[in-house]
Motif scaffolding. Sequence first.
Motif, PDB file in Angstrom:
ATOM      1  N   ALA A  25      28.462  56.046  61.650  1.00  0.00           N
ATOM      2  CA  ALA A  25      28.997  57.333  61.202  1.00  0.00           C
ATOM      3  C   ALA A  25      30.517  57.351  61.208  1.00  0.00           C
ATOM      4  O   ALA A  25      31.152  57.761  60.232  1.00  0.00           O
ATOM      5  N   ASN A  86      28.243  59.491  67.638  1.00  0.00           N
ATOM      6  CA  ASN A  86      27.059  60.282  67.973  1.00  0.00           C
ATOM      7  C   ASN A  86      26.417  59.840  69.279  1.00  0.00           C
ATOM      8  O   ASN A  86      25.813  60.647  69.984  1.00  0.00           O
ATOM      9  N   SER A 110      28.958  64.721  61.898  1.00  0.00           N
ATOM     10  CA  SER A 110      27.890  65.634  61.483  1.00  0.00           C
ATOM     11  C   SER A 110      28.344  67.083  61.518  1.00  0.00           C
ATOM     12  O   SER A 110      28.060  67.866  60.605  1.00  0.00           O
ATOM     13  N   GLY A 152      23.053  60.897  57.648  1.00  0.00           N
ATOM     14  CA  GLY A 152      22.941  61.306  59.041  1.00  0.00           C
ATOM     15  C   GLY A 152      22.459  60.166  59.906  1.00  0.00           C
ATOM     16  O   GLY A 152      22.849  59.009  59.717  1.00  0.00           O
ATOM     17  N   ASN A 153      21.572  60.469  60.823  1.00  0.00           N
ATOM     18  CA  ASN A 153      21.057  59.480  61.761  1.00  0.00           C
ATOM     19  C   ASN A 153      20.294  58.359  61.067  1.00  0.00           C
ATOM     20  O   ASN A 153      20.035  57.312  61.658  1.00  0.00           O
ATOM     21  N   THR A 173      19.651  65.610  55.693  1.00  0.00           N
ATOM     22  CA  THR A 173      20.283  64.923  56.808  1.00  0.00           C
ATOM     23  C   THR A 173      19.327  64.799  57.991  1.00  0.00           C
ATOM     24  O   THR A 173      18.715  65.780  58.412  1.00  0.00           O
ATOM     25  N   LEU A 175      18.888  64.224  61.903  1.00  0.00           N
ATOM     26  CA  LEU A 175      19.721  64.494  63.069  1.00  0.00           C
ATOM     27  C   LEU A 175      19.004  64.086  64.352  1.00  0.00           C
ATOM     28  O   LEU A 175      17.854  64.463  64.582  1.00  0.00           O
ATOM     29  N   GLN A 179      23.233  63.947  68.191  1.00  0.00           N
ATOM     30  CA  GLN A 179      24.048  64.680  67.231  1.00  0.00           C
ATOM     31  C   GLN A 179      23.944  66.186  67.449  1.00  0.00           C
ATOM     32  O   GLN A 179      24.924  66.915  67.351  1.00  0.00           O
TER      33      GLN A 179
END
Length: 476
Positions: A25, A86, A110, A152-153, A173, A175, A179
């Motif tokens: 990220a 994260n 995020s 995202g994740n 996304t 998460l 996060q």
Amino acid sequence: MNKRVEEYIESLRGKKVAFVGMGVANLPSALWLAAKGVTVYACDKRDRAYIGSDECRMLENAGATLILGDNYLDVLPEMDLIFRSNGILPFQNKWIGDCIERGQRVTTESELFFSLCPAKIIAVTGSNGKTTTSTLISEILKKEGYRVYLGGNIGTALMPFLEDITENDIAVTELSSFQLLTMGNMVEKPDIAVVTNIESTHLDHHLSLDEYVDAKRNILIYQSDKGKTVLNADCDYSIGGRVYHDMRYDVRGRLYEFSVRREVSDGAYMDKKGDIYFSECGKTTYIMNRDSIRIPGLHNVENYCTAVCAVFDMVKPETIKAVAESFGGVEHRIEFVREYRGVKYYNDSIATSPSRVISGLNAFDKKIIMICGGSDKGNDFGEMVPHILRKVRLLILNGNTADKIYNAVTSNPDYGKSGMEILRVDTLENAVSAARSNAKSGDIVSLCPACPAFDQFKTFEYRGRKFKELVNGFDE
């Protein structure tokens, strides 16, 4: 470029911005801001070889300053804004509190994306199924004709796409609890919140189960009353008997449920014949039979029911079925690798918890050869042992948890009569070699670790790719 995004970048002129932890990220986000002329410091305890020489060179070429090694935090008092990776959690890292006490802003990629994204956001969290569900939602929406940004994740930073996303697009996304833990500024976001399930996991990083569940809860408590929330009707933590954790009481907008066990009044469910329906306000729509779903396992039926709840009002039922018939699955999630001399090899490296192991084993209708083990995140392996004894012919253990899993399996009273054989080796390479030597035509070999990969690899993705490299390297 979105005006709010442009104004945000302009607000950073003359300020110093640090990204702590050069992961999936932060690295592209740091590169993006540096390329926009922002003064960026890329900080990491690890060296250039671990981060990647090419990645370090790109950061430097964009104008970022690299601060690597044991003293990587020394520069933080000079910073105006800090983006934490994260995986760097506040209660485990004193420097975050120190920054806040100095009046510095600590945030994440995020959080910034949620605050500036102009598009509708569909956010997905849960203990299991996040990535497949997020991908399914994205694939169905794309098939319908939407422009979708998936990240995202799941492994893609969305922050660098802020200048391209419009209000007509959709952002999907994934998460993690890490996060969500500090995402307290998601005012009236996301538009659609999805919680696939909740189980007791990641307790090596969270202070308690309650804190872990509360982190997940953040995905929906900031929604507006016009938002949509999707919860698992078969999961105690999100809907069932655990009153403190019952997320239904936090829903401000419209609640939809999904189930593979019973009919629900508003949401998606599968009946006893395997037919999947969506029901809302007394109207029921047939979607497809579970046989239309190409990827194996009941857990993937759950994933489709989850996705149906999220996208039903935006797509046609036939679009959902078309994706189900063609979608071959996400990498590292019961991913078919190859068939070698009549033996089928599957990569399920994402199976880092006992519940994922159970789902992975139940996806097959015969006993298999299972490669298991990795680093220890505090899981109780006892719950998966009965399933291993029932579904595994040969268990090959490797990594730091090999002895712990061995003891859990052999202490079960049914172990002796199961007839299952156990082999213990040191590395994944030797585990694959042992599987190849012991497999015969018609067998299935699955990498199903039950543990993270950090004892031998950077992430479960690296482990899965190494497994595929080894299997695809078999000589004919």
